[in-house]
Design a protein around this motif. Structure first.
Motif, short mmCIF file in Angstrom:
data_model
loop_
_atom_site.label_atom_id
_atom_site.label_comp_id
_atom_site.label_asym_id
_atom_site.label_seq_id
_atom_site.Cartn_x
_atom_site.Cartn_y
_atom_site.Cartn_z
N ARG A 180 28.93 32.74 73.69
CA ARG A 180 27.51 32.53 73.46
C ARG A 180 26.77 32.32 74.78
NH1 ARG A 180 25.57 27.30 70.22
NH2 ARG A 180 26.33 26.33 72.14
N VAL A 333 22.00 38.27 68.69
CA VAL A 333 22.53 36.91 68.81
C VAL A 333 21.38 35.96 69.13
CG1 VAL A 333 24.10 35.38 70.07
CG2 VAL A 333 24.79 37.73 69.54
N SER A 335 20.05 31.61 68.20
CA SER A 335 20.40 30.31 67.62
C SER A 335 19.47 29.98 66.46
CB SER A 335 20.34 29.21 68.68
OG SER A 335 21.29 29.43 69.69
N VAL A 345 28.57 35.52 66.25
CA VAL A 345 28.95 34.58 67.31
C VAL A 345 28.68 33.15 66.87
CG1 VAL A 345 28.53 33.87 69.69
CG2 VAL A 345 28.59 36.32 69.10
N HIS A 346 27.54 32.93 66.23
CA HIS A 346 27.15 31.57 65.85
C HIS A 346 27.72 31.12 64.51
CE1 HIS A 346 23.92 31.99 68.95
NE2 HIS A 346 24.14 30.71 69.07
#
Length: 492
Positions: A180, A333, A335, A345-346
């Motif tokens: 990340r 990607v 958050s 990825v998260h």
């Protein structure tokens, strides 16, 4: 064979009643009148009392003792394994507790939906406190002095332990965080899709993609719900999705996720129907199907090329001028707050957060009154974002309202299993990318049906994956896949 035949006849009736109860749950989430919640809770509690009485019927113990296991075939021995396990668990729980859990969680589900829509945590906390109290009582009864959380986890992933899962998570977390950080420092920021995507068009595309991934409409249907889910098995397997007219990927990939679950249930050997072997062997294995359908196949560069063309036909300009931009948008990607909308990825970091919080809730290290604050603090630490409203935080998932403590870690186990399956699938189907580029997922899903789905509950969870892949499951293939995919996307 008389004892075994009597046992299986009794079990088939129990499984049929359990399917009826599942249908009540589907109805509650899709078409039930809002004012029917209390009556439905009473109905669910009554039916759970009937089911619990059947699952603890002393004749089961007599039949199990009388069966000559040496005279059974592999499937017969597997049936006994499941029935013994279910009987042992059920007899540890008083009927009062099972019925009360069914009643309270049925009510809690409706209250959660109201609280989520209103961003009102206070409306939900009293009923969640009741659910947690009951689940702690259930965990203590099942654990008999062992780890209470393990006792709940065993309901979803037989044989797994919190300690074992924590060890996997501890190995994954540093690589996920490092990946990340490299992505966030890459200087690349793909644009998200933009535009207006009418509900009708989204549902047309969702149904088309479901068909291309092998969902059998003769034995299934697609409906709307607050939180997408799959219900049923055998010849009646139903899936749901949700729609946001400003964001089409949520509907599309929620549908694909549930198609993975639904295809698993539809693909089980018909000889196992209405028996313990006639359902997915564990939630981790179940999630391996939903996640590989959604991610490794559905978010692949090859399939995104076909999908971009189809979306352009349906909606016109989506903000992605070409297939490469569309692929980058699908796999962007960032958050975000919502687990079900998280990038690959998260995603597992979302699961690790929930795993730690629910372990603390069941152990009594965390109380419901402090849950929102604990969630928000952990989310800020893990994702660098302050939760802006409860629907984006502690109220976003349905699981705790319906008592599914121990379920969340199976999502990451499913990702781990999916990574292993994808490695084997690519070796077994050399035409995979070419097939997906034409919108043809059937060769891939047919391989999964033949090598995994048809077995249902015949094997243990880890054995099911190992037989399909040719090697014991571990997190390495998943992490290597993520490094390769996002390394290429972000030029790392």
């Amino acid at each position: 064979m008389g004892a075994f035949d009597d046992l299986m006849a009794f079990q088939r009736e129990t499984e049929a009643l359990a399917q009826v109860m599942g249908r009540l749950g589907w109805d509650q989430e899709t078409v039930m009148p809002r004012g029917a919640a209390q009556q439905r809770a009473d109905e669910m509690g009554a039916l759970e009392s009937v089911l619990h009485a059947r699952r603890t019927d002393l004749r089961i113990g007599d039949w199990l003792a009388a069966v000559d296991e040496g005279a059974l075939d592999q499937a017969g021995r597997a049936q006994l394994r499941h029935i013994r396990r279910s009987f042992a668990r059920a007899t540890k729980l008083p009927d009062r507790l099972s019925a009360e859990i069914a009643r309270v969680t049925s009510r809690a589900q409706g209250i959660w939906a109201e609280a989520r829509a209103a961003d009102d945590v206070a409306h939900f906390l009293p009923i969640l406190t009741e659910v947690v109290r009951l689940k702690r009582e259930e965990a203590a009864a099942l654990a008999e002095g062992g780890d209470p959380y393990d006792a709940l986890l065993d309901d979803y992933e037989p044989g797994a332990t919190a300690q074992g899962i924590a060890a996997i998570f501890d190995r994954m977390r540093p690589r996920l965080v490092e990946l990340r950080e490299r992505i966030m420092g890459s200087g690349r920021s793909p644009a998200a899709l933009s535009g207006h995507f009418p509900t009708e068009g989204q549902m047309v595309l969702a149904r088309e993609v479901a068909t291309r991934f092998g969902y059998d409409w003769r034995h299934g249907r697609l409906d709307h719900s607050v939180h997408p889910f799959t219900s049923g098995s055998g010849t009646d397997v139903r899936i749901t999705t949700r729609v946001d007219e400003g964001e089409p990927l949520g509907c599309l990939y929620s549908t694909l996720h549930e198609v993975g679950h639904g295809a698993y249930e539809q693909g089980i050997d018909p000889a196992y129907r209405l028996t313990p072997l006639g359902a997915g062997v564990s939630m981790g294995v179940h999630e391996s199907q939903s996640r590989i359908y959604e991610n490794q196949l559905g978010r692949s560069r090859a399939f995104c090329g076909w999908l971009h063309a189809r979306m352009t036909e349906l909606f016109g300009n989506s903000g992605a001028p070409d297939p490469d931009a569309f692929y980058a948008a699908v796999n962007r990607v960032h958050s975000g707050f919502i687990r079900t909308e998280a990038d690959e990825v998260h995603y597992n970091l979302h699961i690790m957060l929930r795993f730690d919080l629910e372990r603390d809730l069941i152990a009594g290290r965390l109380e419901v009154a402090d849950l929102e604050a604990a969630w928000n603090a952990r989310f800020l630490a893990d994702f660098g974002l302050a939760v802006d409203r409860p629907a984006n935080g502690v109220l976003q998932d349905v699981h705790w309202s319906v008592g599914l403590f121990g379920y969340f870690p199976t999502y990451t186990l499913g990702n781990v299993y999916a990574g292993c399956l994808y490695t084997a699938l690519r070796a077994a189907v050399p035409s995979l990318d070419a097939d997906l580029a034409r919108g043809h997922a059937e060769p891939a899903t047919a391989w999964l049906a033949a090598h995994l789905q048809r077995h249902g509950g015949l094997y243990l969870p880890g054995e099911t994956i190992e037989r399909a892949c040719g090697f014991a499951p571990h997190e390495g293939p998943l992490m290597d896949y993520l490094d390769a995919k996002f390394g290429a996307l972000y030029d790392l």
